[in-house]
Write a protein that holds these residues in place. Structure first.
Motif, PDB file in Angstrom:
ATOM      1  N   ALA B  54       0.525  -0.869   0.144  1.00  0.00           N
ATOM      2  CA  ALA B  54      -0.075   0.056  -0.083  1.00  0.00           C
ATOM      3  C   ALA B  54       1.270   1.224  -0.286  1.00  0.00           C
ATOM      4  O   ALA B  54       0.028   2.159  -0.426  1.00  0.00           O
ATOM      5  CB  ALA B  54      -1.106  -0.066   1.389  1.00  0.00           C
ATOM      6  N   VAL B  55       1.893   0.999   1.164  1.00  0.00           N
ATOM      7  CA  VAL B  55       2.581   2.383   0.609  1.00  0.00           C
ATOM      8  C   VAL B  55       3.111   2.492  -0.541  1.00  0.00           C
ATOM      9  O   VAL B  55       3.808   3.886  -0.816  1.00  0.00           O
ATOM     10  CB  VAL B  55       4.357   2.175   1.802  1.00  0.00           C
ATOM     11  N   ALA B  56       3.623   1.206  -1.395  1.00  0.00           N
ATOM     12  CA  ALA B  56       4.489   1.618  -2.408  1.00  0.00           C
ATOM     13  C   ALA B  56       3.501   2.120  -3.509  1.00  0.00           C
ATOM     14  O   ALA B  56       3.522   2.851  -4.359  1.00  0.00           O
ATOM     15  CB  ALA B  56       5.046   0.325  -3.285  1.00  0.00           C
ATOM     16  N   ALA B  74       5.421   0.942  11.744  1.00  0.00           N
ATOM     17  CA  ALA B  74       6.169   0.107  10.674  1.00  0.00           C
ATOM     18  C   ALA B  74       5.626   0.602   9.040  1.00  0.00           C
ATOM     19  O   ALA B  74       6.082   1.006   8.473  1.00  0.00           O
ATOM     20  CB  ALA B  74       5.890  -1.123  10.370  1.00  0.00           C
ATOM     21  N   ILE B  75       4.409   1.226   9.244  1.00  0.00           N
ATOM     22  CA  ILE B  75       4.088   1.683   7.983  1.00  0.00           C
ATOM     23  C   ILE B  75       3.690   3.211   7.403  1.00  0.00           C
ATOM     24  O   ILE B  75       4.584   3.871   6.695  1.00  0.00           O
ATOM     25  CB  ILE B  75       2.570   0.988   7.432  1.00  0.00           C
ATOM     26  N   ALA B  76       3.877   3.590   8.736  1.00  0.00           N
ATOM     27  CA  ALA B  76       3.460   5.163   8.985  1.00  0.00           C
ATOM     28  C   ALA B  76       5.298   5.898   8.759  1.00  0.00           C
ATOM     29  O   ALA B  76       5.092   6.917   8.043  1.00  0.00           O
ATOM     30  CB  ALA B  76       3.309   5.836  10.284  1.00  0.00           C
ATOM     31  N   LYS B  77       6.045   4.838   9.171  1.00  0.00           N
ATOM     32  CA  LYS B  77       7.789   5.538   8.941  1.00  0.00           C
ATOM     33  C   LYS B  77       7.949   5.846   7.825  1.00  0.00           C
ATOM     34  O   LYS B  77       8.179   6.724   7.259  1.00  0.00           O
ATOM     35  CB  LYS B  77       8.746   4.155   9.406  1.00  0.00           C
ATOM     36  N   PRO B  78       8.063   5.394   6.733  1.00  0.00           N
ATOM     37  CA  PRO B  78       8.201   5.556   5.077  1.00  0.00           C
ATOM     38  C   PRO B  78       7.454   6.225   4.587  1.00  0.00           C
ATOM     39  O   PRO B  78       7.544   7.019   3.664  1.00  0.00           O
ATOM     40  CB  PRO B  78       8.406   4.019   4.158  1.00  0.00           C
ATOM     41  N   GLU B  81       7.779   9.818   5.721  1.00  0.00           N
ATOM     42  CA  GLU B  81       9.732   9.924   5.401  1.00  0.00           C
ATOM     43  C   GLU B  81       9.480  10.522   3.783  1.00  0.00           C
ATOM     44  O   GLU B  81      10.772  11.010   3.233  1.00  0.00           O
ATOM     45  CB  GLU B  81      10.519   8.768   5.170  1.00  0.00           C
ATOM     46  N   HIS B  82       8.278  10.447   3.408  1.00  0.00           N
ATOM     47  CA  HIS B  82       8.734  10.371   1.715  1.00  0.00           C
ATOM     48  C   HIS B  82       7.012  12.045   1.681  1.00  0.00           C
ATOM     49  O   HIS B  82       6.459  12.412   0.698  1.00  0.00           O
ATOM     50  CB  HIS B  82       7.687   9.513   0.765  1.00  0.00           C
ATOM     51  N   ASN B  83       7.233  12.596   2.973  1.00  0.00           N
ATOM     52  CA  ASN B  83       6.403  13.616   3.426  1.00  0.00           C
ATOM     53  C   ASN B  83       5.024  13.555   2.904  1.00  0.00           C
ATOM     54  O   ASN B  83       3.863  14.466   2.529  1.00  0.00           O
ATOM     55  CB  ASN B  83       6.859  15.086   2.716  1.00  0.00           C
ATOM     56  N   VAL B  84       4.673  12.359   3.494  1.00  0.00           N
ATOM     57  CA  VAL B  84       2.856  12.038   3.056  1.00  0.00           C
ATOM     58  C   VAL B  84       2.243  12.283   4.314  1.00  0.00           C
ATOM     59  O   VAL B  84       2.573  11.381   5.232  1.00  0.00           O
ATOM     60  CB  VAL B  84       2.749  10.593   2.665  1.00  0.00           C
TER      61      VAL B  84
END
Lengths: 180, 263
Positions: B54-56, B74-78, B81-84
């Motif tokens: 879903a992140v991808a 775990a999903i929130a972190k990336p 990091e990509h300003n989402v």
């Protein structure tokens, strides 16, 4: 960007029809009471007393059922059910589809679009049929069933439904593979 | 400008996904045109792989915000990091959530203000969601139950044993068939079948018939058959319902027989 057609229209129509049927049923019951009151008011009063007695008796088991439903809804959101169904094979897959069926709540037609989608993703008929059959086991209604029929009956019947679900799923799987 | 919404269905009227990674769809909406794309999320059962998927998808589609009931750390972190931007505790339909986002009514995820995240808030939101959902399920069940109880009252007051025994003959197989047939054409919450079954049992109708009624009430759906055929095909629907109907008789006989042995 492509837009998809609004596939929820059918579900909405089903909900509306269900709502109309429900009210038609209630109005029908009340009309029946009114008609029968003119025939025998004493019996209608007796019927109301019996209904009141049943409602009072069933209140506590329903309250327990409500609490169990909250816990089940808290622990397993509807989004988790497809994950349970997945595409696993073997005993684990069967167990997961059984658990998914047992935990699933709400009217069965609400699940059809999801099951159709899973079928298109090659989830086997066995698991789908097992899921649907296991919906017959309602853990949140055990307090009500126990209240009416006792623990032993509840346990035996649900164990047999669980076993029967596997048999049904097997037959559906065989029927699905056979081409006419 | 695009946003991504975790959803339980592939359209804007679908319910918001309870948890990103365990929701079957991620809907990416262009807020300027309201065009949307529903991307199916494949599951591995744990949600971990699907969460990363879903992140991808959100990053690939250039979504600047993601909306869901809950997003794990775990999903929130990336995503952060990509300003989402992440908005959690969102409920209702996807369409409502978009409106809420447009009006600035949604609140940011706990991860924005507290890098570590606090499970307590999530639990509180989840519990509120569970309570709301259960109340809705109960509200839809109760009117029919009250109607059935009122009918059972009438049944007990007006139908004599003699009338009932003219229908239920006392022959176990025939009575079981009758019970199973009645259960098959009935629909609604199973608790109604318990109330009716109990009333029949008190009127000394065969326990096999009562058990068969309770079984087919939940395993056979004549009323829903057209919908089941439309979704899963006639071969699936007919073989499942027919097998369940036939199976109701041995299940009823076995249940009552075992019960008699044990008690």
């Amino acid at each position: 960007m492509r837009s998809r057609p609004d596939t929820s229209a059918k579900t909405k129509r089903n909900s509306r029809n269900r709502f109309l049927r429900l009210w038609a049923f209630i109005v029908g019951v009340l009309t029946l009471y009114a008609i029968l009151f003119s025939v025998s008011s004493a019996r209608v009063v007796a019927a109301l007393r019996m209904s009141e007695k049943i409602m009072l008796q069933i209140a506590l088991p329903l309250l327990i059922a409500f609490i169990i439903m909250v816990v089940l809804n808290f622990l397993s959101g509807p989004g988790q059910i497809p994950g349970f169904l997945g595409q696993r094979k073997g005993i684990k897959g069967t167990m997961f589809s059984s658990v998914a069926g047992i935990l699933s709540m709400g009217p069965v037609y609400a699940w059809y679009p999801l099951l159709k989608g899973l079928r298109e993703k090659n989830v086997s008929d066995f698991h789908l049929a097992n899921f649907l059959s296991n919906r017959a086991i309602k853990p949140f209604l055990f307090p009500v069933m126990v209240f009416y029929f006792g623990w032993t009956f509840t346990l035996i019947l649900n164990m047999l439904i669980l076993a029967g679900s596997l048999f049904t799923a097997k037959i559906v799987n065989i029927a699905g593979k056979r081409r006419l | 400008m695009k946003i991504a919404v975790a959803a339980n269905g592939p359209d804007l009227d679908a319910e918001i996904g309870h948890r990103l990674g365990l929701s079957p769809y991620l809907i990416v909406i262009d807020l300027n045109t309201m065009d949307f794309e529903a991307v199916s999320i494949s599951f591995d059962g744990t949600g971990a792989g699907a969460g990363i998927g879903a992140v991808a998808i959100a990053l690939e589609k250039n979504a600047c915000a993601i909306l869901a009931g809950y997003v794990s750390p775990a999903i929130a972190k990336p995503l952060l990091e990509h300003n989402v931007e992440i908005f959690t505790s969102v409920s209702g339909s996807v369409r409502d959530a978009i409106e809420g986002y447009r009006k600035g009514e949604l609140r940011n995820s706990v991860y924005v203000s507290e890098a570590t995240g606090k499970d307590a808030r999530r639990d509180k939101a989840d519990m509120a969601h569970a309570l709301k959902r259960t109340a809705r399920q109960f509200a839809s069940m109760l009117p029919l139950l009250v109607g059935v109880i009122l009918l059972v009252g009438l049944f007990q007051a007006f139908i004599s044993k003699e009338v009932l025994f003219s229908i239920f003959s006392g022959q176990p197989f025939f009575d079981t068939f009758l019970g199973a047939s009645f259960g098959s054409i009935s629909a609604g919450n199973p608790v109604n079948s318990y109330v009716i079954g109990d009333a029949l049992a008190k009127l000394e109708v065969s326990p096999y018939a009562v058990t068969a009624l309770i079984v087919t009430w939940v395993t056979v759906g004549i009323v829903q058959l057209p919908a089941e055929i439309a979704a899963l095909g006639w071969r699936f629907a007919l073989s499942r319902n027919l097998t369940a109907f036939i199976l109701a008789t041995p299940i009823a006989f076995l249940t009552v027989s075992i019960l008699r042995i044990l008690i």
